[in-house]
Scaffold this motif. Structure first.
Motif, PDB file in Angstrom:
ATOM      1  N   TRP A  28      -1.758   2.733 -11.747  1.00  9.83           N
ATOM      2  CA  TRP A  28      -1.222   2.163 -10.520  1.00  9.83           C
ATOM      3  C   TRP A  28      -0.125   2.972  -9.852  1.00  9.83           C
ATOM      4  O   TRP A  28       0.074   2.859  -8.641  1.00  9.83           O
ATOM      5  CB  TRP A  28      -0.713   0.755 -10.803  1.00  9.83           C
ATOM      6  N   LEU A  31      -1.078   5.067  -6.824  1.00 10.97           N
ATOM      7  CA  LEU A  31      -1.428   4.249  -5.660  1.00 10.97           C
ATOM      8  C   LEU A  31      -0.188   3.675  -4.986  1.00 10.97           C
ATOM      9  O   LEU A  31      -0.108   3.621  -3.749  1.00 10.97           O
ATOM     10  CB  LEU A  31      -2.390   3.138  -6.067  1.00 10.97           C
ATOM     11  N   GLU A  34       1.542   6.607  -3.220  1.00 10.00           N
ATOM     12  CA  GLU A  34       0.783   6.982  -2.027  1.00 10.00           C
ATOM     13  C   GLU A  34       0.995   5.963  -0.903  1.00 10.00           C
ATOM     14  O   GLU A  34       1.145   6.325   0.255  1.00 10.00           O
ATOM     15  CB  GLU A  34      -0.696   7.102  -2.363  1.00 10.00           C
ATOM     16  N   ALA A  35       1.022   4.668  -1.246  1.00  2.00           N
ATOM     17  CA  ALA A  35       1.239   3.631  -0.240  1.00  2.00           C
ATOM     18  C   ALA A  35       2.622   3.760   0.404  1.00  2.00           C
ATOM     19  O   ALA A  35       2.780   3.500   1.596  1.00  2.00           O
ATOM     20  CB  ALA A  35       1.074   2.245  -0.867  1.00  2.00           C
ATOM     21  N   ILE A  50      -2.651  -1.840  -1.579  1.00  5.18           N
ATOM     22  CA  ILE A  50      -3.337  -1.370  -2.788  1.00  5.18           C
ATOM     23  C   ILE A  50      -4.608  -2.176  -3.033  1.00  5.18           C
ATOM     24  O   ILE A  50      -5.625  -1.642  -3.447  1.00  5.18           O
ATOM     25  CB  ILE A  50      -2.386  -1.401  -3.998  1.00  5.18           C
TER      26      ILE A  50
END
Length: 130
Positions: A28, A31, A34-35, A50
């Motif tokens: 996780w 992610l 990146e978010a 996500i």
């Protein structure tokens, strides 16, 4: 430069590569990072961004990323409290190698999948002939 690890806290690993990869290499963290690459987000915004992460896992992941200095959590004294998450300078500096790894994964994912299928096929043939 060699470091003396004898005074490390119990959660420190003597190997810097293993220590950092153990944290950001989970399912996780990439992610979440990146978010947060583009903008500051609130918890529910991150959850929607996500998609398939549970609220409990998102909370744990954010706490670990905050503990390691990748993410900053800001609580605003409002009713109800507003909490926002953003990348720290260190978190932003990680985007460069992270994006390179994502680009590599996109480029070679098909080849990795083909190799896996070929390996499984050869394993099946070996099992049948034994």
């Amino acid at each position: 430069m060699t470091q003396d690890h004898s005074q490390n806290a119990p959660f420190d690993q003597p190997c810097p590569i293993r220590d950092v990869l153990d944290r950001i290499g989970d399912q996780w963290s990439f992610l979440v990072l990146e978010a947060l690459a583009e903008r500051t987000l609130r918890f529910n915004e991150l959850s929607r961004e996500i998609g398939d992460i549970s609220k409990q896992m998102l909370s744990r992941t954010l706490k670990r990323l905050e503990m390691d200095g990748f993410v900053e959590r800001t609580v605003f004294p409002e009713v109800p409290p507003r909490v926002e998450y953003n990348l720290t300078d260190m978190g932003r500096s990680f985007l460069v190698p992270m994006q390179a790894l994502i680009k590599w994964a996109d480029a070679y994912h098909g080849q990795v999948c083909s190799s896996r299928r070929a390996f499984r096929s050869s394993e099946d043939v070996t099992r049948k002939s034994v």
